[in-house]
Enzyme design. Structure first.
Site, mmCIF file in Angstrom:
data_model
loop_
_atom_site.group_PDB
_atom_site.id
_atom_site.type_symbol
_atom_site.label_atom_id
_atom_site.label_comp_id
_atom_site.label_asym_id
_atom_site.label_seq_id
_atom_site.Cartn_x
_atom_site.Cartn_y
_atom_site.Cartn_z
ATOM 1 N N CYS A 1 73.803 82.758 -8.399
ATOM 2 C CA CYS A 1 75.258 82.714 -8.509
ATOM 3 C C CYS A 1 75.933 82.926 -7.171
ATOM 4 O O CYS A 1 77.099 82.561 -6.994
ATOM 5 C CB CYS A 1 75.739 83.757 -9.513
ATOM 6 S SG CYS A 1 75.345 83.340 -11.222
ATOM 7 N N ASP B 1 88.451 79.711 -19.633
ATOM 8 C CA ASP B 1 87.184 79.911 -20.325
ATOM 9 C C ASP B 1 86.025 79.253 -19.585
ATOM 10 O O ASP B 1 86.210 78.349 -18.768
ATOM 11 C CB ASP B 1 87.282 79.353 -21.750
ATOM 12 C CG ASP B 1 88.394 80.033 -22.548
ATOM 13 O OD1 ASP B 1 88.103 81.018 -23.230
ATOM 14 O OD2 ASP B 1 89.547 79.559 -22.444
ATOM 15 N N ASP B 2 84.801 79.685 -19.919
ATOM 16 C CA ASP B 2 83.605 79.207 -19.230
ATOM 17 C C ASP B 2 83.005 77.967 -19.863
ATOM 18 O O ASP B 2 81.993 77.448 -19.383
ATOM 19 C CB ASP B 2 82.543 80.312 -19.195
ATOM 20 C CG ASP B 2 82.985 81.484 -18.328
ATOM 21 O OD1 ASP B 2 83.747 81.236 -17.368
ATOM 22 O OD2 ASP B 2 82.588 82.618 -18.607
ATOM 23 N N ASP C 1 74.373 61.979 -14.980
ATOM 24 C CA ASP C 1 73.891 61.400 -13.730
ATOM 25 C C ASP C 1 74.303 62.316 -12.591
ATOM 26 O O ASP C 1 75.345 62.972 -12.653
ATOM 27 C CB ASP C 1 74.476 60.007 -13.491
ATOM 28 C CG ASP C 1 73.636 58.910 -14.122
ATOM 29 O OD1 ASP C 1 72.482 58.745 -13.684
ATOM 30 O OD2 ASP C 1 74.134 58.233 -15.047
ATOM 31 N N ASP D 1 76.378 54.358 -18.387
ATOM 32 C CA ASP D 1 75.545 54.480 -19.578
ATOM 33 C C ASP D 1 76.380 54.503 -20.848
ATOM 34 O O ASP D 1 75.963 53.988 -21.895
ATOM 35 C CB ASP D 1 74.705 55.757 -19.496
ATOM 36 C CG ASP D 1 73.593 55.655 -18.461
ATOM 37 O OD1 ASP D 1 73.163 54.520 -18.175
ATOM 38 O OD2 ASP D 1 73.186 56.694 -17.921
ATOM 39 N N GLY E 1 83.294 72.053 -15.126
ATOM 40 C CA GLY E 1 82.156 71.737 -14.281
ATOM 41 C C GLY E 1 81.679 72.937 -13.502
ATOM 42 O O GLY E 1 82.063 74.085 -13.760
ATOM 43 N N HIS E 2 80.840 72.675 -12.524
ATOM 44 C CA HIS E 2 80.253 73.719 -11.692
ATOM 45 C C HIS E 2 80.169 73.205 -10.267
ATOM 46 O O HIS E 2 79.801 72.046 -10.031
ATOM 47 C CB HIS E 2 78.852 74.093 -12.188
ATOM 48 C CG HIS E 2 78.138 75.068 -11.295
ATOM 49 N ND1 HIS E 2 78.308 76.429 -11.410
ATOM 50 C CD2 HIS E 2 77.274 74.872 -10.264
ATOM 51 C CE1 HIS E 2 77.573 77.039 -10.487
ATOM 52 N NE2 HIS E 2 76.935 76.108 -9.783
ATOM 53 N N THR E 3 80.513 74.048 -9.309
ATOM 54 C CA THR E 3 80.447 73.684 -7.902
ATOM 55 C C THR E 3 79.663 74.745 -7.144
ATOM 56 O O THR E 3 79.966 75.936 -7.243
ATOM 57 C CB THR E 3 81.862 73.563 -7.295
ATOM 58 O OG1 THR E 3 82.617 72.635 -8.063
ATOM 59 C CG2 THR E 3 81.783 73.067 -5.867
ATOM 60 N N ASP F 1 72.910 49.338 -18.335
ATOM 61 C CA ASP F 1 73.434 49.223 -16.970
ATOM 62 C C ASP F 1 72.253 49.253 -16.006
ATOM 63 O O ASP F 1 71.276 49.965 -16.204
ATOM 64 C CB ASP F 1 74.450 50.314 -16.662
ATOM 65 C CG ASP F 1 73.890 51.721 -16.737
ATOM 66 O OD1 ASP F 1 72.939 51.937 -17.521
ATOM 67 O OD2 ASP F 1 74.393 52.610 -16.034
#
Length: 772
Positions: free
Chosen positions: A430, A462-463, A480, A503, A553-555, A643
C-alpha cells in the site's frame, strides 16, 4: 515494507520546457538537448504537423527535384531521439498565470519555460475574397495539399481541352518569385509529359513594389526581372490587389485579371491567438523579444524565427536567422532553468541568400554582391542535404541511464524533499499508492457521464462501486492493462480505453461501467499530477463517448506509465444469438474493420525506424472506436466476432475456427495494412510478442510455402486497439462493407471466407489456407 530494487531508475522530472511549433529554431533546440541532455528537464514539442518542411528546399520540392521525405524533418522521430515528448496538436492560447498552454480539444499542458517558433501567418483576410479564393503559402500543409490537388486536376484534364491554365502569384519577394518559377517549371514539365502544349500555361506575378525582390541588390533584381520575362511570366509591378473573386483578381484601379489558381505569398503577420496571450506584439502581430530571445513581457516565455521581432534589431524574415537562433535559444532555455546568465543573440547585418530559379540553377545574393549559375544550385543542394541529415539521420535509440551527478535544476525545499523521495527506494504494498492529495487534484477536473444504475461511484468516498443490473440484462466483463508505448499520456489514455472496450463491443454488448488501474512513475507531485490528469482525461473522453461511466479504480507507483480498465457491459439476458467466437459457418465472408500493423510499427518507432506519419496513422486507427462497427456487423447478421489484439490476426482467427468446427481461407492481398507496416516487417522489425504468436504457424496449411511472402509476418503481428474480425453471410457481406466504410472504417475489407472443415486431409490438417 520495501519493494525490490528497480532495474533502472531515471532522474525524476523537475522542470518542463514546452516548445510550441516545429520551426527551424526548435529543431535545433531538440538536437542540442539530444547531444547534451539536462537531467531533470523534460522537453515537449507541440506541433499540428508531424513533418515540418525545410523552407530552403520547398521550392525544389514544388519543382519536383525532391520528394516529400527529402525536404521534411520528421518531428516525432527527432523528439524521440532527443528524449522529448511529442504532442500532435495546435495550441490556441497561453494561460501565463497558471503557466499552461491551452488547446481546443485536449487538457492544458503545464510549462516552466515556454518557447514559440510557429512562423508567420499570411494575412489573406485583409484582402476581400482572398481567404476564399486564394491559397496562402503558409501553413505549408494546406498549400501542399492544394498543390497536389492542382497537379491531380491537371492530370485528369481532358487532352482535347484547349483552354489555358492561368496561374497567379501575389507577392514579389524572394518567396513569391521562387515559388512562381518552381510551379511554372513543374507544371510545364507535367504538360509536356502528357503530350500537351506547355505554353498552355499562363503565369502572372503581382507585387505592389516597383521591382521584384525589393530587399535585394540591383543586380539580383535585374537578373530575376530578365529571367521572369524570358520565362513568359507577366509582371504586374506597382499593382495592389484589393479583391479576389472566383477566377479573377481585382487591383486598386478596378482592373480585373483572369486566373484559375491564385497563390498568396505576401502580407504575413503573427497568429491571431497570440493577441489573447497578453504578450507584447508589434504592429504585424509578431512577438517582441529582447537580445536573449525572451519576450519583453514574460521572462519565462521565449520566441524565435519569423514569429519573433527582436527589439532594436529589425531584420528580414529569412530562414537563416531561425536556424542560427537555435543554439542561443537552447542555451538560454537551459540557463534560465539553472538560474544562470543568458547569452545575447545578435543577428548578422548581411547574409548569403541562394535563390533558385525553378530549374537546377540559382542566384546568390549577399549585400551588394551577386553570382549565378548551375554550380550554385549544386552547392545549395549539398548544403541543404547536409543540413537535413543532421535531423533525419538519427542513431538507433539506446536505454538512457540516470545521470551520475543528478539534476542541476534549483528546487525549493518541498521540491527537494519530493525529488529525494522519488530517487530513493520506494515502498511496496500500500506504500506504493499515489498520494491522496495528488490523486484527488488530478481527478478533480474529470466529469464522467453518470448512469442511474450506478448507486456508488467515483464521486463517493467508498472503496467499492455499487451498480444495479437492469432487469432483463446480463453482465459482460472484460479487463485489459498495458504499459505506455507513446510519450503523450493523453493519447495513451485514449488508446488504452479503446483497447479495453473492444472485447465488450465484440460480443455485441454496450459498455456500462469501468474501473481503472494506473501506474505512474514517481516524481515531483506537480508532474505526477499532470501525467495522471492528461492520461485520465483522454481515457474518460473515450469512455464517455461509449456511454461507459468511470466508477473508480486504483493508482500506484511504478517505473513505467501504464493503464488498464476492468469494463462491465450489458447485453440482453439470453439473447437469441450473441456475437461470440464460435459462430462461424461455411460460406461466411470474413470482414476485418481496421488495418493491421501496430505491433511492428511501434517496435520500429522504438528503434527510430518508423516515419512519424506512419505512427500518426496508426494512432488515428487505434483511436477509432469499434462501437459503431460492432453495431453495423450485428445489423448485417454477424454470427461470430472478436477484436484483433495481442494474438494477432491468425491467433484470433484460430480462436474462432476451432470452436466453430470450420476452416478458413485468407487472401493476403486483401489484408488492410497500416502505412509502413510491410516495410518494417521486411526490415525484420517485429514486436516482442511476435515470436510467441509465430508458434501458431502450424495452423496454416503449407505454411512453408508462404514464409517469404511480404505479408506473411503480419499475420502474427500483435495489435493494440485493433479492429473487429467477423463472419457475415456471403450475400450480405458487400452491403455490410459499404456501411462500415460509410461509418468511417475506410480500410475495412473482406479478407477471406469460411469453408467447411476438410476432414479427409491427414497429411496437413491445418485449418487456415492462404491465397495471394
Amino acid at each position: 515494507m520495501q519493494s525490490a530494487a528497480p532495474s533502472a531508475r531515471q532522474d525524476p522530472i523537475s522542470r518542463d520546457i514546452v516548445l510550441i511549433g516545429g520551426g527551424h529554431s526548435h529543431v535545433a533546440v531538440l538536437r542540442r538537448f539530444a547531444m547534451r541532455p539536462e537531467p531533470g528537464v523534460r522537453l515537449t514539442l507541440v506541433c499540428r504537423d508531424t513533418h515540418t518542411p525545410y523552407s530552403g528546399m520547398l521550392p525544389g520540392y514544388v519543382a519536383g527535384h525532391y520528394d516529400f521525405d527529402a525536404v521534411h524533418i520528421d518531428l516525432r522521430r527527432l523528439a524521440q531521439a532527443a528524449g522529448a515528448r511529442f504532442v500532435r496538436d495546435e495550441a490556441t492560447g497561453i494561460d501565463r498565470q497558471a503557466h499552461r498552454v491551452t488547446f481546443a480539444h485536449r487538457p492544458p499542458l503545464p510549462y516552466d519555460k515556454l518557447s514559440i517558433n510557429i512562423g508567420s501567418t499570411p494575412w489573406v483576410g485583409q484582402v476581400a475574397g482572398a481567404e476564399d479564393h486564394a491559397v496562402a503559402v503558409k501553413p505549408i500543409r494546406a498549400f501542399r495539399e492544394r498543390w497536389h490537388e492542382l497537379l491531380t486536376r491537371l492530370a485528369e484534364r481532358p487532352a482535347e481541352k484547349s483552354a489555358p491554365l492561368r496561374l497567379a502569384v501575389v507577392g514579389g519577394g524572394a518567396g513569391g518569385v521562387e515559388l512562381m518559377l518552381a510551379m511554372q517549371y513543374r507544371l510545364r514539365h507535367e504538360l509536356s509529359s502528357q503530350g500537351r502544349d506547355p505554353d498552355a500555361l499562363q503565369c502572372a506575378l503581382f507585387t505592389q513594389s516597383a521591382e521584384v525582390l525589393p530587399t535585394h541588390n540591383r543586380r539580383v533584381r535585374a537578373r530575376f526581372t530578365r529571367l521572369l520575362k524570358a520565362r513568359g511570366v507577366e509582371l504586374h509591378l506597382n499593382c495592389q490587389i484589393t479583391r479576389v473573386e472566383a477566377g479573377r483578381l481585382i487591383d486598386a484601379q478596378g482592373q480585373a485579371f483572369e486566373t484559375d489558381e491564385t497563390v498568396w505569398v505576401t502580407q504575413a503577420g503573427g497568429a491571431a491567438w497570440l493577441e489573447g496571450t497578453g504578450l507584447a506584439l508589434n504592429e504585424q502581430g509578431f512577438i517582441r523579444v529582447n537580445d536573449y530571445l525572451q519576450t519583453i513581457s514574460d521572462p519565462d516565455i521565449f520566441a524565435a524565427g519569423d514569429i519573433a521581432s527582436q527589439d532594436g534589431r529589425p531584420r528580414e524574415k529569412a530562414g537563416v536567422f531561425a536556424v542560427r537562433q537555435g543554439r542561443p535559444l537552447a542555451d538560454n532555455l537551459r540557463a534560465s532553468l539553472l538560474d544562470r546568465s543568458l547569452s545575447a543573440y545578435r543577428p548578422q547585418r548581411q547574409w548569403l541568400a541562394l535563390i533558385s530559379s525553378g530549374d537546377r540553377y540559382a542566384v546568390a545574393s549577399r549585400g551588394l554582391l551577386s553570382w549565378a549559375g548551375a554550380w550554385l544550385w549544386r552547392w545549395k543542394d549539398r548544403i541543404d542535404r547536409r543540413f537535413m541529415a543532421r535531423f533525419n539521420e538519427l542513431p538507433a535509440m539506446t536505454e538512457k541511464a540516470p545521470s551520475q551527478t543528478g539534476s542541476r535544476v534549483p528546487l525549493d525545499r518541498d521540491e527537494q524533499t519530493q525529488a529525494i523521495s522519488a530517487l530513493a527506494m520506494r515502498c511496496g504494498g500500500c506504500g506504493a499508492k499515489v498520494g491522496a492529495s495528488v490523486l484527488s487534484r488530478a481527478l478533480a477536473e474529470l466529469t464522467p457521464i453518470e448512469h442511474a444504475e450506478v448507486l456508488v461511484g467515483l464521486a463517493d468516498p467508498d472503496d467499492a462501486a455499487v451498480v444495479r443490473v437492469p432487469p432483463g440484462k446480463a453482465m459482460v466483463h472484460s479487463i485489459d492493462f498495458f504499459r505506455a508505448f507513446i510519450d503523450d499520456p493523453y493519447v495513451f489514455g485514449q488508446v488504452a480505453a479503446h483497447h479495453a472496450l473492444g472485447d465488450i463491443f465484440a460480443m455485441g454488448a454496450e459498455a456500462q461501467t469501468a474501473m481503472a488501474v494506473a501506474t505512474v512513475p514517481p516524481g515531483l507531485e506537480a508532474k505526477v499530477e499532470d501525467t495522471l490528469r492528461q492520461m485520465m482525461t483522454g481515457a474518460v473522453e473515450v469512455l464517455d463517448a461509449a456511454g461507459c461511466q468511470l466508477v473508480g479504480g486504483h493508482t500506484g507507483e511504478g517505473q513505467e506509465l501504464a493503464l488498464g480498465f476492468a469494463v462491465n457491459g450489458l447485453i440482453d439476458d439470453l439473447p437469441e444469438r450473441p456475437m461470440r467466437k464460435n459462430g462461424l459457418r461455411p460460406g461466411d465472408a470474413l470482414i476485418l474493420t481496421k488495418p493491421l500493423g501496430t505491433g511492428t510499427l511501434f517496435a520500429a518507432q522504438a528503434q527510430l525506424a518508423a516515419r512519424g506519419r506512419w505512427i500518426d496513422a496508426a494512432l488515428d486507427s487505434m483511436c477509432r472506436s469499434n462501437r459503431a462497427g460492432a453495431s453495423c456487423l450485428q445489423e448485417h447478421g454477424a454470427r461470430a466476432c472478436t477484436d484483433v489484439t495481442g494474438f494477432g490476426l491468425l491467433g484470433h482467427l484460430v480462436e474462432m475456427t476451432r470452436p466453430s468446427g470450420v476452416d478458413a481461407e485468407l487472401r493476403l492481398s486483401a489484408l488492410p495494412l497500416l502505412d509502413g507496416a510491410e516495410a518494417t516487417v521486411a526490415a525484420g522489425i517485429v514486436s516482442s510478442l511476435q515470436p510467441s504468436n509465430v508458434r501458431l504457424r502450424r495452423a496454416i496449411r503449407d505454411q512453408a510455402g508462404w514464409r517469404d511472402h511480404p505479408r506473411y509476418g503480419l499475420l502474427f503481428d500483435p495489435q493494440t486497439a485493433g479492429g473487429l474480425l467477423a463472419g457475415v453471410a456471403a450475400d450480405r457481406a458487400e452491403a455490410c462493407l459499404a456501411d462500415l466504410k460509410a461509418l468511417g472504417y475506410a480500410e475495412a475489407a473482406i479478407i477471406g471466407r469460411v469453408v467447411a472443415a476438410d476432414e479427409d486431409i491427414t497429411d496437413d490438417p491445418a485449418p487456415i489456407r492462404l491465397h495471394e
